[in-house]
Design a protein around this motif. Structure first.
Motif, PDB file in Angstrom:
ATOM      1  N   PHE A  97      23.541  -8.174  10.150  1.00 24.42           N
ATOM      2  CA  PHE A  97      23.365  -7.374  11.352  1.00 24.42           C
ATOM      3  C   PHE A  97      22.352  -8.082  12.254  1.00 24.42           C
ATOM      4  CE2 PHE A  97      24.825  -4.254   8.265  1.00 24.42           C
ATOM      5  CZ  PHE A  97      25.742  -3.527   9.007  1.00 24.42           C
ATOM      6  N   ILE A 135      32.582  -2.499  11.663  1.00 22.34           N
ATOM      7  CA  ILE A 135      32.291  -2.057  10.302  1.00 22.34           C
ATOM      8  C   ILE A 135      33.533  -1.409   9.714  1.00 22.34           C
ATOM      9  CG2 ILE A 135      30.946  -0.450   8.886  1.00 22.34           C
ATOM     10  CD1 ILE A 135      28.636  -0.813  10.797  1.00 22.34           C
ATOM     11  N   CYS A 159      34.747   0.458   6.121  1.00 21.54           N
ATOM     12  CA  CYS A 159      34.436   0.938   4.773  1.00 21.54           C
ATOM     13  C   CYS A 159      35.738   1.364   4.110  1.00 21.54           C
ATOM     14  CB  CYS A 159      33.426   2.080   4.809  1.00 21.54           C
ATOM     15  SG  CYS A 159      33.891   3.515   5.806  1.00 21.54           S
ATOM     16  N   SER A 181      23.099   6.910  11.316  1.00 21.81           N
ATOM     17  CA  SER A 181      23.182   5.821  12.299  1.00 21.81           C
ATOM     18  C   SER A 181      22.139   5.960  13.407  1.00 21.81           C
ATOM     19  CB  SER A 181      24.576   5.776  12.926  1.00 21.81           C
ATOM     20  OG  SER A 181      24.861   6.962  13.653  1.00 21.81           O
ATOM     21  N   GLU A 237      21.421  -2.614   6.704  1.00 21.53           N
ATOM     22  CA  GLU A 237      22.318  -2.575   5.539  1.00 21.53           C
ATOM     23  C   GLU A 237      21.889  -1.487   4.552  1.00 21.53           C
ATOM     24  OE1 GLU A 237      24.038  -5.435   1.947  1.00 21.53           O
ATOM     25  OE2 GLU A 237      22.762  -6.283   3.527  1.00 21.53           O
ATOM     26  N   MET A 297      22.912   1.939   5.955  1.00 25.79           N
ATOM     27  CA  MET A 297      24.340   2.197   5.854  1.00 25.79           C
ATOM     28  C   MET A 297      24.752   2.475   4.412  1.00 25.79           C
ATOM     29  SD  MET A 297      25.536   2.324   8.831  1.00 25.79           S
ATOM     30  CE  MET A 297      27.291   2.365   8.441  1.00 25.79           C
ATOM     31  N   ARG A 356      32.400  -3.980   4.583  1.00 24.19           N
ATOM     32  CA  ARG A 356      32.670  -5.095   5.486  1.00 24.19           C
ATOM     33  C   ARG A 356      32.005  -4.903   6.844  1.00 24.19           C
ATOM     34  NH1 ARG A 356      38.900  -7.120   4.514  1.00 24.19           N
ATOM     35  NH2 ARG A 356      38.795  -7.235   2.227  1.00 24.19           N
ATOM     36  N   ARG A 357      31.492  -5.984   7.371  1.00 21.69           N
ATOM     37  CA  ARG A 357      30.959  -5.980   8.739  1.00 21.69           C
ATOM     38  C   ARG A 357      31.193  -7.359   9.336  1.00 21.69           C
ATOM     39  NH1 ARG A 357      27.686  -5.428   3.919  1.00 21.69           N
ATOM     40  NH2 ARG A 357      25.886  -6.804   4.077  1.00 21.69           N
TER      41      ARG A 357
END
Length: 219
Positions: free
Chosen positions: A11, A19, A21, A47, A106, A109, A136-137
């Motif tokens: 990030f 992003i 998931c 967030s 991270e 999240m 995933r990002r």
């Protein structure tokens, strides 16, 4: 099988990211609308201060978000506004410069996914992990990528055969962006980026059909 490193990028401050998931083994992330509402509620909570949200979609076994990271100064200012007793260990470590910006986001999240999974498991008499880890990002590389990704996310319900008209799909940001109701979405910025509501709608109509009729993947 290890996830390709391009799917687990760091990030970066003020950077746009995609992003994704996913659930383990394709199991359902949501069994009903209450689950979906709770997921969005927790996302909003976790967030805040970390990410600005531009688009999203919730599907049966995965979800997509287009976000823009806040700056380090903004994140630290937000954390300092919270009571010290409410801060989590990783938040205290970030304020103390013991972890970097990417790690701070991270950790937050991951906390979000854990919080949802624990509630989902309790509600459904389930145990064990729910999400693929790591999530995933992918960094957005330019404005073309950003433009296409907004439409790709909203058209994802078509891609997976969930509905015939993506604009009617309830669990994406498309309808909210066109509405006037209160939202955490960066509505005005997205509409300005597309050149207004009419252009937003027209470009979605044209390009969504391409994503629907072609085996096309945007990351």
């Amino acid at each position: 099988m290890p996830i390709n490193e391009k799917y687990i990028e760091d990030f970066t401050e003020n950077g746009f990211m995609h992003i994704i998931c996913k659930s383990i083994s394709g199991s359902k992330l949501f069994k009903n609308d209450d689950n979906r509402l709770y997921f969005l509620l927790k996302y909003s909570q976790y967030s805040t201060g970390y990410l600005n949200t531009y688009a999203y979609i919730l599907l049966d076994n995965h979800a997509h978000f287009l976000i823009k990271n806040t700056s380090s100064d903004e994140l630290k200012s937000y954390l300092k506004s919270l009571s010290k007793d409410s801060l989590k260990t990783h938040q205290k470590r970030y304020l103390a410069n013991e972890i970097c910006y990417s790690e701070a986001v991270e950790f937050q999240m991951k906390d979000f996914f854990i919080a949802y999974a624990m509630a989902f498991n309790k509600k459904n008499n389930r145990s064990g992990s729910l999400f693929v880890n790591p999530f995933r990002r992918v960094r957005i590389i330019d404005e073309i990528h950003l433009h296409q990704l907004v439409i790709y996310i909203h058209a994802n319900a078509l891609k997976h055969g969930i509905c015939k008209e993506f604009k009617n799909y309830k669990w994406s940001s498309y309808q909210t962006i066109l509405s006037e109701k209160k939202t955490i979405l960066q509505r005005e910025k997205i509409l300005d980026f597309f050149g207004g509501k009419d252009s937003f709608v027209k470009q979605h109509q044209i390009q969504s059909q391409y994503f629907y009729t072609n085996n096309y993947q945007i990351e």
